[in-house]
Design a protein around this motif. Structure first.
Motif, PDB file in Angstrom:
ATOM      1  N   ARG B  28       7.828 -18.413 -56.728  1.00  0.00           N
ATOM      2  CA  ARG B  28       8.334 -17.363 -55.843  1.00  0.00           C
ATOM      3  C   ARG B  28       7.668 -16.033 -56.170  1.00  0.00           C
ATOM      4  NH1 ARG B  28      14.454 -18.711 -55.139  1.00  0.00           N
ATOM      5  NH2 ARG B  28      14.239 -20.145 -53.398  1.00  0.00           N
ATOM      6  N   GLY B  29       7.197 -15.356 -55.159  1.00  0.00           N
ATOM      7  CA  GLY B  29       6.594 -14.037 -55.331  1.00  0.00           C
ATOM      8  C   GLY B  29       5.189 -14.076 -55.914  1.00  0.00           C
ATOM      9  N   GLU B  30       4.671 -15.263 -56.095  1.00  0.00           N
ATOM     10  CA  GLU B  30       3.347 -15.386 -56.701  1.00  0.00           C
ATOM     11  C   GLU B  30       2.270 -15.287 -55.621  1.00  0.00           C
ATOM     12  OE1 GLU B  30       1.263 -18.382 -59.976  1.00  0.00           O
ATOM     13  OE2 GLU B  30       2.580 -19.224 -58.454  1.00  0.00           O
ATOM     14  N   LEU B  31       1.110 -14.750 -55.989  1.00  0.00           N
ATOM     15  CA  LEU B  31      -0.031 -14.768 -55.071  1.00  0.00           C
ATOM     16  C   LEU B  31      -1.065 -15.725 -55.643  1.00  0.00           C
ATOM     17  CD1 LEU B  31      -1.725 -11.719 -53.351  1.00  0.00           C
ATOM     18  CD2 LEU B  31      -2.961 -13.786 -53.933  1.00  0.00           C
ATOM     19  N   VAL B  32      -1.202 -16.845 -54.965  1.00  0.00           N
ATOM     20  CA  VAL B  32      -2.133 -17.870 -55.431  1.00  0.00           C
ATOM     21  C   VAL B  32      -3.326 -17.908 -54.491  1.00  0.00           C
ATOM     22  CG1 VAL B  32      -2.455 -20.365 -55.661  1.00  0.00           C
ATOM     23  CG2 VAL B  32      -0.415 -19.279 -56.584  1.00  0.00           C
ATOM     24  N   THR B 192       5.947 -14.615 -51.284  1.00  0.00           N
ATOM     25  CA  THR B 192       5.038 -15.606 -51.851  1.00  0.00           C
ATOM     26  C   THR B 192       3.809 -15.676 -50.959  1.00  0.00           C
ATOM     27  OG1 THR B 192       6.986 -16.844 -52.519  1.00  0.00           O
ATOM     28  CG2 THR B 192       4.892 -18.026 -52.561  1.00  0.00           C
ATOM     29  N   ALA B 193       2.627 -15.702 -51.573  1.00  0.00           N
ATOM     30  CA  ALA B 193       1.429 -15.677 -50.737  1.00  0.00           C
ATOM     31  C   ALA B 193       0.425 -16.718 -51.202  1.00  0.00           C
ATOM     32  CB  ALA B 193       0.797 -14.294 -50.757  1.00  0.00           C
ATOM     33  N   VAL B 194      -0.164 -17.402 -50.225  1.00  0.00           N
ATOM     34  CA  VAL B 194      -1.290 -18.294 -50.510  1.00  0.00           C
ATOM     35  C   VAL B 194      -2.485 -17.725 -49.769  1.00  0.00           C
ATOM     36  CG1 VAL B 194      -2.195 -20.639 -50.433  1.00  0.00           C
ATOM     37  CG2 VAL B 194       0.260 -20.252 -50.649  1.00  0.00           C
ATOM     38  N   TYR B 195      -3.547 -17.491 -50.527  1.00  0.00           N
ATOM     39  CA  TYR B 195      -4.679 -16.737 -50.027  1.00  0.00           C
ATOM     40  C   TYR B 195      -5.918 -17.617 -50.139  1.00  0.00           C
ATOM     41  CZ  TYR B 195      -7.518 -12.458 -49.551  1.00  0.00           C
ATOM     42  OH  TYR B 195      -8.370 -11.477 -49.116  1.00  0.00           O
ATOM     43  N   VAL B 196      -6.663 -17.744 -49.042  1.00  0.00           N
ATOM     44  CA  VAL B 196      -7.874 -18.569 -49.077  1.00  0.00           C
ATOM     45  C   VAL B 196      -9.094 -17.667 -49.004  1.00  0.00           C
ATOM     46  CG1 VAL B 196      -9.280 -20.056 -47.601  1.00  0.00           C
ATOM     47  CG2 VAL B 196      -6.968 -20.740 -48.194  1.00  0.00           C
ATOM     48  N   THR B 197     -10.040 -17.879 -49.895  1.00  0.00           N
ATOM     49  CA  THR B 197     -11.278 -17.101 -49.820  1.00  0.00           C
ATOM     50  C   THR B 197     -12.426 -17.861 -50.462  1.00  0.00           C
ATOM     51  OG1 THR B 197     -12.324 -14.982 -50.348  1.00  0.00           O
ATOM     52  CG2 THR B 197     -10.811 -15.865 -51.973  1.00  0.00           C
TER      53      THR B 197
END
Lengths: 591, 364
Positions: B28-32, B192-197
């Protein structure tokens, strides 16, 4: 601050200015007289002659007692007489009603076909992509004739199936009805909607719909609130184009409407000119009325394009989202098959069938089949022979001249900073909003009393074809030009090539596909152009569609069917050759 | 409970396997960040979380609820998952105003009009677009579209925010600014964030945790420092940050200290360390690769003694403003080295290079 100059010095300097300004004028003249500028000027003069001159003659003629260049006075009598006749008023209402209904039906068909091939997992999508464009190339007028073979209340093939095989007492279909007219119009104009909407659906970023799903809206809501609005400019522009075409269409209402005394503006103009002495001024007034209708449509189109230009959001190749249809796949497949049957297989099958008959018969009797009608129209009948030669000459020469003229116009418009280019663009797109019958009336007037022997020769038709179809050529060539960066030409110039050399060695080779596409479109239009030809031909310059119409009026169905088949074959050979030349993968790229 | 749990999801497109049993969890609240080259499976994974792709196998749970499970065939459509997502192309609806774009999800949920207005305006203010509501969406710059997309995904107060290369279409300056804003916003909202790059610098700057993917598999995960300082494979060291790679044969390997002496074909002798938990086996006589970060190599003008001292010749000297980048030839190997702007060099270009064995990664 500098000290004031002595008087003599000031004199000298003004002398110098005079000299310099003289030189500047010379320089400016020399700069202005570039190849581009000369080409632009020549193109402008040609366009004034081809496009503006006939339209002006028409407009002026409609408010005079006689043609321009002949004695007469200004009057509104032509319009008053026109509107006084209830038959004319009915024709105007009929034009608007039948075109509006046809547009509505074509929209439903076109949008459905576009969605099914672009956005579903329906089987055979690639095949239908190609098949749905074919009716666009077929002659709608021949399609109408073929449908009179199928659904004539007394002798139609389909009706015969019902009455003889299924035991119906009465023929269920009557092509000679408003429904029949609207049906055939919609059948042959729905490919326009299909091409526009399929293009928009495929160039649309699928993320637009995905974003809607993510933010809480289901598939149906997404279709209604995102997909349809985003492609709506394509839908409306295609609808306007269909309406414009249907209102200006002559062949279909002539074939279906005249026998049931359902007249539209185009047929009314033609009938009016058939009287002796021809009612030239009234025809001109009628043409102006139709021109006014078209102009309204074109103006609406421009307004909408100016306001909402997001139809093609980007040119990127997207992989569109596919809706799985489950078992409904087969229902959509059946609908697509039905469209192909109704627009291509049945009418052209009926034509081919009839063309092998010695006389019109609906009995299936292969033993009696013969090629004599083909021999007749291809070798024995001097009229069909002359028409074929004329059509081929006009098609090949006309398409070639128009494509290169259009290339020059779109080059000047897109690539130069010449001030006249806006005017050039305007003149070259103007005929697109002028129905062929109107343009034919305008040309008739402009040349009939001209002391130059053009009227009555094949040159008249060549001029008519080029002038009326310049916009087609310009659209094809400017779309092609827009795709090649100007830096390719700039680099050619920097490497020492002249403007003409750059055109020859860089622009034309790169544009080969666009030129080929433009060429076929024009060739097809010229081969099948009835509306322009029927008002301008003489026995000397008769062309294929005119002869086909003659054969229809005299009821010579087998010869008519054979000749129509020949014409259709010519169209497809042209498409096939151009596809080879341009190395196109599918018909879709031909739009 | 984790915000997102992904267990063994697989996806095939015809003959191509896009995902091989990928598993990970997001707190929770993590940026992965899912990081990798194109085709590594990062976007497919994100789209599987969103519900835009249906995996062939495995299970996905969001906030403890299964949204996909191959075992019982359940699949929750995207509109039911209550997520926010920012697309690479922004996907701003061109037929709507900025306000209508942002309000879209709230209208779908039948939130009262007054509340929609309040929340949309607050969210627009939060992303720096106060007063832009009535503007047509097509009259926005790239950066503004990006902010609208962000506002649209945040206005519904989603528990999970998905970001698919959201900054890749912005110019370099704006990208760096948005990076900071995005991170601050995410922390402030606690979403919570899932980030693609595919941009490793972006991943290092933004993430609480980075998941490096390659060929449809997770190859390493950890925080930025861990990934950068302790890469477990040749792929990771090469993809994350810059590295000079020297291939050679292991001459000595000390299991206790994890110290390796490696000799390249050109005769360059490198002493380095095998990172903790590295993939593959290192052994004397086997092939291995030494990875040297450009900033870990020092240039000196006179000879030194000890491990990792190499004679080299400068072949290129590039001024970068805040530093200089040298290309050097050492025993036929081209090494990229970063030095201070004012680093002196001898006229003949002959220098000595040194590097700490602890800073050099030896990878199978």
């Amino acid at each position: 601050m500098s000290a004031p100059e002595p008087v003599w010095l000031a004199d000298l300097s003004s002398d110098r200015t005079r000299l310099a300004s003289g030189r500047r004028l010379g320089n400016r003249l020399r700069q202005a007289l570039t190849v581009e500028a000369i080409v632009c000027a020549v193109a402008a003069v040609l366009l004034v002659w081809l496009v503006l001159y006939p339209l002006l003659v028409l407009l002026v003629g409609s408010v005079r007692t006689d043609l321009p260049m002949r004695p007469g006075v200004l009057t509104l009598a032509n319009f008053i007489a026109l509107f006084a006749d209830p038959v004319n008023r009915a024709a105007m209402v009929n034009t608007v009603v039948s075109s509006a209904l046809a547009t509505l039906v074509a929209l439903v068909i076109g949008v459905a076909l576009a969605w099914m091939t672009s956005r579903t997992d329906m089987p055979g999508r690639r095949f239908f992509d190609n098949a749905f464009v074919i009716p666009y190339y077929l002659s709608p007028f021949i399609g109408a004739i073929a449908w009179t073979l199928l659904a004539n209340p007394r002798i139609g093939f389909i009706n015969n199936v019902f009455t003889e095989l299924l035991g119906f007492n009465e023929a269920p279909l009557d092509i000679y009805s408003v429904t029949g007219l609207v049906f055939v119009l919609a059948l042959y104009y729905s490919p326009i909607v299909f091409l526009f909407v399929a293009g928009a659906l495929r160039s649309m970023d699928p993320a637009l719909e995905e974003a809607s799903r993510i933010h809480g809206v289901g598939p149906l809501g997404t279709t209604l609130r995102v997909t349809l609005p985003v492609v709506s400019p394509a839908i409306t522009s295609s609808a306007l184009l269909v309406f414009l075409n249907a209102a200006g269409q002559f062949g279909i209402p002539a074939v279906i409407g005249i026998p049931m005394h359902y007249e539209v503006i185009t047929t009314r103009i033609w009938v009016g000119l058939g009287y002796f002495p021809p009612k030239y001024t009234e025809a001109a007034a009628f043409a102006v009325v139709l021109l006014a209708v078209s102009t309204v449509i074109v103006l609406i189109q421009h307004r909408m394009l100016a306001n909402r230009s997001y139809a093609t959001v980007t040119g990127k190749g997207f992989r569109p989202a596919i809706t799985p249809l489950g078992r409904l796949r087969w229902l959509t497949f059946a609908l697509c098959v039905a469209y192909v049957l109704l627009s291509i297989v049945l009418p052209y099958g009926a034509l081919a069938f009839t063309s092998f008959q010695p006389y019109l018969s609906f009995a299936f009797d292969p033993a009696s089949w013969t090629l004599t009608k083909y021999a007749e129209v291809l070798f024995d009948n001097p009229q069909t022979l002359r028409a074929t030669t004329n059509s081929l000459i006009l098609g090949i020469a006309g398409a070639t001249i128009t494509v290169f003229f259009a290339l020059i116009v779109s080059y000047v418009v897109q690539r130069t900073r010449l001030r006249a280019r806006r005017l050039l663009d305007y003149m070259a797109t103007l005929p697109a909003g002028v129905p062929a019958v109107v343009f034919a009336v305008a040309l008739l007037w402009s040349y009939i009393f001209l002391p130059v022997p053009i009227y009555g020769t094949i040159w008249m038709l060549l001029i008519a074809y080029i002038a009326h179809y310049i916009p087609f050529g310009v659209r094809a060539t400017s779309a092609g030009l827009a795709q090649i960066g100007p830096e390719l030409e700039e680099s050619s110039r920097l490497h020492g090539e002249t403007w003409l050399g750059t055109m020859r060695r860089v622009v034309v080779p790169l544009l080969r596909p666009a030129l080929a596409v433009g060429w076929i479109l024009l060739f097809v239009e010229f081969i099948r152009s009835l509306s322009l030809s029927i008002l301008l031909y003489t026995p000397e310059s008769v062309v294929m569609p005119v002869v086909i119409y003659d054969l229809y009026e005299t009821g010579a169905y087998p010869a008519l069917a054979a000749f129509s088949t020949v014409q259709t074959a010519m169209i497809f050979v042209a498409i096939w050759v151009a596809k080879k030349v341009a190395r196109l993968d599918s018909f879709m790229q031909l739009k | 409970m984790d915000a997102i749990t992904i267990s063994g999801i697989s996806k095939r497109y015809g003959d191509v396997t896009a995902l091989h049993e990928v598993s990970f969890a997001v707190g929770r609240g993590e940026l992965v960040t899912l990081l990798g080259p194109s085709g590594c499976g990062k976007t497919t994974t994100l789209r599987a979380i969103a519900g835009l792709e249906k995996p062939d196998g495995g299970r996905i749970a969001i906030e403890g609820r299964d949204v996909f499970s191959a075992a019982d065939g359940s699949f929750m459509p995207p509109e039911k998952r209550g997520l926010g997502m920012v697309f690479q192309s922004y996907a701003i609806w061109p037929h709507m105003t900025v306000f209508q774009n942002v309000a879209y999800g709230l209208v779908a949920r039948r939130v009262p009009a007054a509340e929609i207005r309040r929340r949309v305006e607050a969210t627009l203010a939060m992303v720096g677009l106060a007063g832009f509501g009535e503007r047509p969406a097509t009259r926005l710059s790239g950066g503004q579209q990006q902010r609208v997309a962000l506002a649209r995904s945040l206005v519904g107060e989603p528990r999970v925010l998905l970001l698919d290369e959201p900054l890749s279409n912005l110019d370099a300056k704006l990208r760096e600014r948005m990076r900071i804003e995005l991170k601050q916003l995410q922390k402030r909202l606690g979403v919570t964030a899932v980030y693609v790059t595919h941009d490793q610098a972006e991943a290092l700057a933004l993430s609480d945790r980075i998941i490096v993917m390659d060929g449809g598999r997770i190859v390493q995960q950890g925080d930025g420092k861990e990934i950068y300082r302790n890469p477990r494979s040749r792929f990771v060291v090469d993809f994350v940050g810059n590295a000079n790679l020297v291939d050679g044969i292991v001459a000595d390997f000390d299991d206790a200290t994890r110290r390796v002496r490696l000799v390249s074909e050109g005769g360059l002798e490198v002493q380095g360390t095998v990172p903790q938990g590295a993939d593959g086996k290192i052994g004397a006589g086997k092939r291995a690769t030494a990875a040297l970060r450009p900033e870990d190599i020092r240039v000196s003008l006179d000879a030194r003694l000890g491990a990792n001292v190499w004679e080299a010749k400068v072949t290129s000297d590039l001024f970068l403003g805040n530093a200089r980048e040298l290309l050097l030839d050492a025993h036929g190997h081209v090494l990229k080295v970063q030095v201070a702007s004012e680093q002196p060099l001898p006229p003949d270009g002959k220098v000595w290079l040194t590097a700490e064995p602890a800073a050099i990664h030896i990878l199978a």
